[in-house]
Scaffold this motif. Sequence first.
Motif, PDB file in Angstrom:
ATOM      1  N   VAL A 268       0.857  -1.190   0.000  1.00  0.00           N
ATOM      2  CA  VAL A 268       0.000   0.000   0.000  1.00  0.00           C
ATOM      3  C   VAL A 268       0.893   1.239   0.000  1.00  0.00           C
ATOM      4  CG1 VAL A 268      -1.757   1.282   1.259  1.00  0.00           C
ATOM      5  CG2 VAL A 268      -1.841  -1.221   1.199  1.00  0.00           C
ATOM      6  N   LEU A 271      -3.052   5.945   1.283  1.00  0.00           N
ATOM      7  CA  LEU A 271      -4.432   5.758   1.750  1.00  0.00           C
ATOM      8  C   LEU A 271      -4.947   7.116   2.194  1.00  0.00           C
ATOM      9  CD1 LEU A 271      -6.732   3.741   2.445  1.00  0.00           C
ATOM     10  CD2 LEU A 271      -5.775   3.626   4.749  1.00  0.00           C
ATOM     11  N   LEU A 342      -7.434   4.294  -2.260  1.00  0.00           N
ATOM     12  CA  LEU A 342      -6.372   3.344  -1.912  1.00  0.00           C
ATOM     13  C   LEU A 342      -5.483   3.117  -3.123  1.00  0.00           C
ATOM     14  CD1 LEU A 342      -5.122   1.198   0.020  1.00  0.00           C
ATOM     15  CD2 LEU A 342      -6.778  -0.422  -0.915  1.00  0.00           C
TER      16      LEU A 342
END
Length: 365
Positions: A268, A271, A342
């Motif tokens: 990731v 976010l 995201l």
Amino acid sequence: MDPKQKLIFGVIAGGCTAAIVALAVLLFGQIGAMNEAHDARENAASEIRGYYSETPYPSKANRDVREQDATTYNAVADAARALLAHPLEYPKGESPSQFVTRVADTIHGLDARKNAARVEIFDGIANNKAAAAEPGMDYSFGRYVQKGELPKEADVPRLAHQFAVIEHVCDMLLDAGALDITQVTRDMFDAATAPAEEETTSRRNNRRTNRRNTKEEKKPVATGIELPEELAKDGVSAEAFSVTFRANYASVAKIMNMLAEDELFVVVTDLSFNNPMDLRTRVTDMVKRRQTARATAARRNRNRKGEEAETPEKEVALFENAAPAERLVTDPENAMPMEVSLKFEVYSVPPAETPAEEPAPAAAE
């Protein structure tokens, strides 16, 4: 002894004396040099003895530690490669038409599941009625699903892998309780180019403009993620994606935990949250709604009892009896869903090729 012999004898004696004196001087000089050489030899011997008296490096203990470190590093590298080599289940060797048909069917299934789980939110109050189905989203494959184009046969394997990742992540979002998925992006390495007929027409209409457009079209488009040379040598590839969805805090936390525990190697990179309504506007609307509801209840009470029989009631706070979903500060389960963006990257390597097993020899008759 005559004088001549005396003279010869004196000369010989003087020469011998001079030679003896010279030899004595040389002897004393050599004695000094010998002492210096002896001191140098003793110093060198002492230094060598000092070297041999010290603990050698690397010692056996040092070698054992380094060998254990190497074993640990290899185990970690093998485990990381096993994670990178986790394959996604999707058909291999599809033709362009088969790929487009499968993508369209899968998108219809995702839209049906998303519409079934969608809930309308009005000013933080959940509506129990099912939301109407919205137009289907293309999941970044609208060029093939909506426009009816066919991808190049050489691009099908990478496109199939990208769509498998998108399908996997979207299923994960819906499983975690996401209310809606509004946008999905991927690395558009298969960007469309202008047809030859349009280029010929534009060249006839405006040659200068066409030359400028042709130069822009010929510029290479950077696709993919630049990887370190060490990873590139091992065959590691990476794809960048982004997805925008609506969910409450509890669902977002569950999604992040699922991504961390998932077998797919997901990193990731960003976010971000976007509240769909300004806080000040929401407070004003909530206060007006509560005041209107209180005035309506008081009017109904007066009409039912009559103004003369009306007795003053105890005043309560404006939000004292408000439902959890109607409060400004509430628990995460009843909080208003947020717009979540995201961004993530998926790393993978081709699975290791296993050697083919040799056929067993036929049994002798």
